[in-house]
Design a protein around this motif. Structure first.
Motif, short mmCIF file in Angstrom:
data_model
loop_
_atom_site.label_atom_id
_atom_site.label_comp_id
_atom_site.label_asym_id
_atom_site.label_seq_id
_atom_site.Cartn_x
_atom_site.Cartn_y
_atom_site.Cartn_z
N LEU A 117 9.31 -18.64 -7.00
CA LEU A 117 8.55 -17.58 -6.38
C LEU A 117 7.06 -17.68 -6.67
O LEU A 117 6.22 -17.45 -5.80
CB LEU A 117 9.09 -16.22 -6.86
N PHE A 118 6.73 -18.05 -7.90
CA PHE A 118 5.32 -18.07 -8.30
C PHE A 118 4.71 -19.47 -8.35
O PHE A 118 3.50 -19.62 -8.18
CB PHE A 118 5.15 -17.39 -9.67
N VAL A 119 5.52 -20.48 -8.59
CA VAL A 119 4.95 -21.83 -8.75
C VAL A 119 5.22 -22.74 -7.55
O VAL A 119 4.64 -23.83 -7.46
CB VAL A 119 5.48 -22.51 -10.04
N SER A 120 6.07 -22.30 -6.63
CA SER A 120 6.42 -23.17 -5.51
C SER A 120 6.83 -22.36 -4.29
O SER A 120 7.89 -22.57 -3.72
CB SER A 120 7.55 -24.13 -5.92
N SER A 121 5.95 -21.44 -3.88
CA SER A 121 6.32 -20.52 -2.79
C SER A 121 6.16 -21.10 -1.40
O SER A 121 6.74 -20.59 -0.44
CB SER A 121 5.53 -19.22 -2.91
N GLY A 122 5.38 -22.17 -1.24
CA GLY A 122 5.25 -22.76 0.09
C GLY A 122 3.88 -23.37 0.34
O GLY A 122 3.03 -23.45 -0.55
N ILE A 123 3.68 -23.79 1.58
CA ILE A 123 2.47 -24.51 1.95
C ILE A 123 1.21 -23.67 1.76
O ILE A 123 0.15 -24.19 1.39
CB ILE A 123 2.55 -25.02 3.42
N LEU A 124 1.31 -22.35 1.96
CA LEU A 124 0.13 -21.51 1.80
C LEU A 124 -0.35 -21.48 0.35
O LEU A 124 -1.55 -21.42 0.08
CB LEU A 124 0.42 -20.08 2.29
N SER A 125 0.60 -21.52 -0.58
CA SER A 125 0.21 -21.55 -2.00
C SER A 125 -0.45 -22.88 -2.34
O SER A 125 -1.40 -22.93 -3.13
CB SER A 125 1.42 -21.32 -2.90
N ILE A 126 0.04 -23.97 -1.74
CA ILE A 126 -0.58 -25.28 -1.96
C ILE A 126 -2.01 -25.28 -1.42
O ILE A 126 -2.94 -25.79 -2.06
CB ILE A 126 0.23 -26.41 -1.28
N ILE A 127 -2.19 -24.69 -0.24
CA ILE A 127 -3.52 -24.63 0.36
C ILE A 127 -4.46 -23.83 -0.54
O ILE A 127 -5.60 -24.23 -0.78
CB ILE A 127 -3.46 -24.00 1.77
N ALA A 128 -3.99 -22.69 -1.05
CA ALA A 128 -4.83 -21.85 -1.90
C ALA A 128 -5.26 -22.60 -3.16
O ALA A 128 -6.44 -22.59 -3.53
CB ALA A 128 -4.08 -20.57 -2.28
N ILE A 129 -4.30 -23.24 -3.83
CA ILE A 129 -4.60 -23.96 -5.06
C ILE A 129 -5.50 -25.16 -4.79
O ILE A 129 -6.48 -25.40 -5.52
CB ILE A 129 -3.29 -24.41 -5.75
N SER A 130 -5.19 -25.90 -3.74
CA SER A 130 -5.98 -27.10 -3.44
C SER A 130 -7.41 -26.75 -3.05
O SER A 130 -8.35 -27.46 -3.37
CB SER A 130 -5.31 -27.92 -2.33
N MET A 131 -7.58 -25.62 -2.35
CA MET A 131 -8.92 -25.19 -1.97
C MET A 131 -9.73 -24.79 -3.20
O MET A 131 -10.94 -25.06 -3.28
CB MET A 131 -8.86 -24.04 -0.96
N ALA A 132 -9.08 -24.13 -4.16
CA ALA A 132 -9.77 -23.74 -5.39
C ALA A 132 -10.23 -24.98 -6.15
O ALA A 132 -11.38 -25.05 -6.62
CB ALA A 132 -8.85 -22.88 -6.25
N LEU A 133 -9.34 -25.96 -6.28
CA LEU A 133 -9.69 -27.19 -6.98
C LEU A 133 -10.80 -27.96 -6.24
O LEU A 133 -11.76 -28.45 -6.85
CB LEU A 133 -8.46 -28.08 -7.12
N THR A 134 -10.66 -28.04 -4.92
CA THR A 134 -11.64 -28.77 -4.12
C THR A 134 -13.01 -28.12 -4.18
O THR A 134 -14.04 -28.80 -4.30
CB THR A 134 -11.17 -28.86 -2.65
N ALA A 135 -13.05 -26.80 -4.11
CA ALA A 135 -14.32 -26.08 -4.17
C ALA A 135 -15.03 -26.37 -5.49
O ALA A 135 -16.25 -26.57 -5.52
CB ALA A 135 -14.08 -24.58 -4.01
N GLY A 136 -14.26 -26.39 -6.57
CA GLY A 136 -14.85 -26.69 -7.87
C GLY A 136 -15.45 -28.08 -7.92
O GLY A 136 -16.51 -28.29 -8.53
N MET A 137 -14.80 -29.02 -7.26
CA MET A 137 -15.32 -30.40 -7.25
C MET A 137 -16.49 -30.56 -6.30
O MET A 137 -17.38 -31.39 -6.52
CB MET A 137 -14.19 -31.37 -6.88
N LEU A 138 -16.55 -29.75 -5.26
CA LEU A 138 -17.64 -29.85 -4.29
C LEU A 138 -18.99 -29.44 -4.89
O LEU A 138 -20.04 -29.90 -4.42
CB LEU A 138 -17.35 -28.99 -3.06
N ILE A 139 -18.98 -28.59 -5.89
CA ILE A 139 -20.25 -28.16 -6.48
C ILE A 139 -20.65 -29.05 -7.66
O ILE A 139 -21.67 -28.78 -8.31
CB ILE A 139 -20.19 -26.68 -6.95
N SER A 140 -19.87 -30.08 -7.93
CA SER A 140 -20.21 -31.02 -9.00
C SER A 140 -21.40 -31.88 -8.57
O SER A 140 -21.69 -31.99 -7.37
CB SER A 140 -19.02 -31.90 -9.35
N PRO A 141 -22.09 -32.52 -9.52
CA PRO A 141 -23.25 -33.36 -9.16
C PRO A 141 -22.90 -34.50 -8.21
O PRO A 141 -23.72 -34.87 -7.36
CB PRO A 141 -23.71 -33.90 -10.52
#
Length: 201
Positions: A117-141
């Motif tokens: 329910l919390f760690v593998s709920s579906g594609i939308l959860s993957i999108i949310a997590i991947s966007m958070a990680l990607t955003a963090g990397m986009l602001i890197s030098p």
């Protein structure tokens, strides 16, 4: 100005997703999967979208990564008062909402199943997590190098899981198995960064 190619790509992904989900609600869906000999040409054509469902998910992840670069660029150009860190901190409310929607959809389909329910709920959860990680990397030098290293890490992790035949809910198993799908968001972001660099020159 809108990017026509991205809009067409998004539209195709949405249509394919609608077809795939429509097939799943057919009353004879399970029967057709178990009895290929009973499938008509039309059934086979529709079931094709079930077979390529991971590709459909990958399309949305790619679009998410590309769109993040557009969001960052637009935010930085629209006002001189916002910086990359402020843009990053503006994303969590939207991503948390997306994750909650994923959890609610999972409950609707499968009920309360832990820990999925919390760690593998579906594609939308993957999108949310991947966007958070990607955003963090986009602001890197060096965003492209950082994203490329992340893609390498995800690919190696997927390889190790495959070789060891291991399954971990939320990583490479369950409705929200993120590896290696999550790397498509990183790839989309790299393409987005390169597009804007060449487009602005």
């Amino acid at each position: 100005s809108p990017i026509i190619g991205l809009n067409v790509f998004r539209a195709v992904a949405v249509i394919m997703m609608i077809i795939a989900h429509s097939i799943r609600v057919q009353s004879n869906f399970s029967y057709l999967l178990k009895h290929p000999d009973k499938q008509s040409f039309w059934d086979q054509s529709l079931l094709f979208f079930i077979q390529i469902e991971p590709i459909i998910s990958a399309q949305f992840l790619f679009i998410s990564g590309f769109s993040l670069t557009l969001s960052l660029s637009k935010a930085l150009k629209s006002t001189s008062t916002i910086n990359k860190q402020q843009w990053l901190f503006s994303l969590p409310p939207k991503l948390i909402l997306l994750y909650i929607v994923s959890v609610l959809f999972f409950i609707g389909d499968n009920g309360i199943q832990l820990p999925d329910l919390f760690v593998s709920s579906g594609i939308l959860s993957i999108i949310a997590i991947s966007m958070a990680l990607t955003a963090g990397m986009l602001i890197s030098p060096k965003p492209i190098m950082t994203l490329a290293l992340a893609i390498t890490a995800v690919t190696l992790t997927a390889f190790m899981f495959e070789q060891s035949k291991s399954s971990v809910i939320g990583l490479n198993a369950g409705a929200g198995g993120a590896i290696p799908l999550i790397s498509m968001t990183f790839i989309g972001a790299i393409i987005g960064v390169l597009y804007q660099r060449f487009h602005n020159n």
